[in-house]
Write an enzyme that holds these catalytic residues in place. Structure first.
Site, PDB file in Angstrom:
ATOM      1  N   LEU A   1      52.851  13.763 -75.623  1.00  0.00           N
ATOM      2  CA  LEU A   1      54.511  13.211 -75.573  1.00  0.00           C
ATOM      3  C   LEU A   1      54.251  11.803 -74.637  1.00  0.00           C
ATOM      4  CD1 LEU A   1      56.193  16.398 -73.967  1.00  0.00           C
ATOM      5  CD2 LEU A   1      56.623  15.039 -76.246  1.00  0.00           C
TER       6      LEU A   1
ATOM      7  N   CYS B   1      53.833   3.871 -75.214  1.00  0.00           N
ATOM      8  CA  CYS B   1      54.342   3.446 -74.217  1.00  0.00           C
ATOM      9  C   CYS B   1      53.456   4.186 -73.047  1.00  0.00           C
ATOM     10  CB  CYS B   1      55.764   3.512 -73.806  1.00  0.00           C
ATOM     11  SG  CYS B   1      56.420   3.201 -72.327  1.00  0.00           S
TER      12      CYS B   1
ATOM     13  N   THR C   1      58.281   7.053 -85.246  1.00  0.00           N
ATOM     14  CA  THR C   1      56.617   7.329 -85.250  1.00  0.00           C
ATOM     15  C   THR C   1      56.173   6.102 -84.689  1.00  0.00           C
ATOM     16  OG1 THR C   1      56.949   6.667 -87.295  1.00  0.00           O
ATOM     17  CG2 THR C   1      56.625   8.965 -87.330  1.00  0.00           C
TER      18      THR C   1
ATOM     19  N   GLY D   1      49.499  -8.558 -82.476  1.00  0.00           N
ATOM     20  CA  GLY D   1      50.831  -7.816 -83.021  1.00  0.00           C
ATOM     21  C   GLY D   1      50.436  -6.256 -83.444  1.00  0.00           C
TER      22      GLY D   1
ATOM     23  N   ALA E   1      59.904  -0.333 -75.423  1.00  0.00           N
ATOM     24  CA  ALA E   1      60.148   1.068 -75.238  1.00  0.00           C
ATOM     25  C   ALA E   1      61.599   1.032 -74.843  1.00  0.00           C
ATOM     26  CB  ALA E   1      59.543   1.095 -73.784  1.00  0.00           C
TER      27      ALA E   1
ATOM     28  N   HIS F   1      70.873 -12.218 -48.059  1.00  0.00           N
ATOM     29  CA  HIS F   1      70.209 -13.385 -47.298  1.00  0.00           C
ATOM     30  C   HIS F   1      69.126 -12.816 -46.700  1.00  0.00           C
ATOM     31  CE1 HIS F   1      68.756 -17.318 -46.481  1.00  0.00           C
ATOM     32  NE2 HIS F   1      69.047 -17.037 -45.252  1.00  0.00           N
TER      33      HIS F   1
END
Ligand code: FAD
Length: 466
Positions: free
Chosen positions: A40, A44, A145, A272, A321, A444
């Protein structure tokens, strides 16, 4: 194993697209099955966003130690325990993977472990790890996929020591030298990471600049900053071939009309990624592809086959992702009867280099190409007080606005760019103009004030720049 072989939504692929789609669908009351052939979290979690950022975080700590002397912190002695660093990275991945398993089961999603392929309308066959074939029926199917690293057609790419991004995360030792083919996001993140870890890094990029999808000015500044840190960058360079030399690997490169040979310990291919469309038998349902070999989808994330959706990297576009997750949510909303279009107007994209860079919306070059009336306003981080406190890091904020004061694009280079970009992402998404950001009180001293000040510069002028 599924509780039943029939469900409302059947999702193939448990990456950030697939698992978030599954949870959303189950939360909406749909009977949902998620098929995953590995672990799972997909690319990513297992070999992308999370493990890279774990190592990059450590490299950041190391930078602080190395350059702490400028702040008055002198670390006399330090050493790197690479095994421990790897162990920590693996523990984070394992913990998050377990957490995902719990989320999937708590949301009553049926997790089916195995490889799915389409066999007919609304049906898939899953080959389980035990070798069993089970047929599942989904009223709706979402294909998620993902993608895989592309191997460029360069002689020698199969030599030992030539690695892809997954292997670059698992190296047993920090190499002394590394040649990276490709100066895109993945290539530059590894370049910055291994450079910080003490490796001698060279990047070869075929195009005239690194990070070619980013705003030109940002990518130029990034290139000088990376070179200043010791990374050799050969833009407009072509790798002709890779060989085994007498002391290790050698890369033969053509750069500025000259050929040269670079001896190197590891060569990382980062040219790529390509959509995972093989082995799912898309042709069974006549599913159409795009020019990039991704699954062609409508703005509702539907394919040309009724009831079949595709999301994430497998569509071949926006390989991120968070885009996969957003597309999952659109697909599920449409399955439950909505009519929601996917919008790519405000997609943030981050490069986790030292320093970071983040972008959203269009670049200045795109505004020009589109013939838009635009204004480009930039503010240098050097004039921001929080940045000064942090030792005066390099950086800038650049905002591209349209005729109505609307924000068309924003580009940040500098510390915490990844966090800062979201104010501008929200502005684009919610059509908040530069004036409204300029009139929003920012605490700030913060780096966020650089965004406010850039926005002030659009219509009024800057306070902290003459
Ligand atoms: P994936 O995450 O690839 O998941 C697809 C899943 O489908 C996989 O688990 C796979 O095993 C499974 N699968 C495939 N075929 C089948 C089948 N037939 N049956 C069952 N299961 C199947 N993106 C970011 O936004 N931020 C980052 O910082 C970032 N860093 C990255 C760093 C690296 C080194 C890499 C390689 C990528 C990075 N990405 C990053 C990109 C990101 O990982 C992908 O965009 C994202 O994972 C795509 O999600 P997805 O759900 O479409 O596919």
């Amino acid at each position: 194993m599924p509780l039943t072989n029939s469900c409302d939504v059947l999702i193939i692929g448990g990456g950030p697209g697939g698992y978030q789609g599954a949870i959303r669908a189950a939360q909406a009351g749909l009977r949902t099955a998620l098929v995953e052939k590995n672990k799972l979290g997909g690319t990513c979690l297992q070999e992308g966003c999370i493990p890279t950022k774990s190592l990059i975080h450590v490299a950041g700590v190391l930078n602080t130690v190395k350059y702490g002397e400028e702040s008055g912190i002198k670390v006399e002695q330090y050493s790197l325990d690479w095994d421990k660093i790897q162990q920590n990275k693996n523990q984070v991945v394992d913990r998050l993977t377990k957490g995902l398993g719990q989320l999937i089961s708590a949301n009553k999603v049926d997790l089916v472990e195995g490889e799915a392929r389409l066999i007919e309308d609304k049906k898939v066959v899953v080959k389980t790890h035990g070798g069993e074939n089970i047929t599942l029926r989904g009223e709706n199917i979402i294909i998620a996929t993902g993608s895989h690293a592309v191997k460029p057609p360069i002689p020698g790419v199969d030599l030992p020591g030539v690695i892809d991004s997954r292997e670059a995360l698992e190296l047993p030792t920090i190499p002394k030298s590394m040649l990276i083919i490709g100066g895109g996001i993945i290539g530059m993140e590894f370049a910055s990471l291994y450079n910080a870890l003490g490796c001698d890094v060279t990047v070869v990029e075929l195009l005239p600049r690194i990070l070619s999808g980013m705003d030109r000015e940002i990518s130029r500044r990034m290139e000088s900053e990376q070179k200043r840190r010791g990374i050799k960058i050969l833009t407009g360079g072509k790798v002709l071939g890779l060989n085994e030399g007498c002391k290790g690997l050698e890369a033969c490169i053509e750069h500025r009309g000259k050929e040269k040979t670079i001896p190197v310990e590891k060569i990382l291919l980062a040219v790529g990624r390509s959509p995972n469309i093989e082995n799912i038998e898309l042709e069974t349902l006549g599913i159409k592809l795009t020019e990039n070999n991704g699954i062609s989808v409508s703005e509702y994330m539907g394919t040309n086959a009724a009831g079949v959706y595709a999301i994430g990297d497998v569509t071949g576009d926006h390989l991120l992702a968070h885009v996969a997750s957003a597309e999952a949510s659109v697909a599920v909303d449409n399955i439950i009867g909505g009519k929601r279009k996917m919008s790519y107007r405000a997609v943030p994209s981050v490069v986790y280099t030292f320093p970071e860079t983040a972008t959203v919306g269009i670049t200045e070059e795109q505004a020009k190409e589109m013939g838009l009336e635009y204004k480009s306003t930039k503010f240098m981080m050097a004039a921001n007080s929080r940045a000064a406190v942090m030792g005066g890091p390099q950086g800038m904020v650049k905002i591209i606005t349209g005729q109505e004061d609307n924000i068309l694009g924003a580009h940040i280079l500098g510390p915490q760019a990844a966090e800062l970009i979201h104010e501008l992402t929200l502005a684009i998404n919610a059509s908040v103009g530069a004036q409204e950001i300029a009139h929003t009180i920012h605490a700030h001293p913060t780096l966020s004030e650089a965004i406010m000040e850039t926005a002030q510069g659009v219509n009024q002028g800057f306070i902290h720049i003459i």
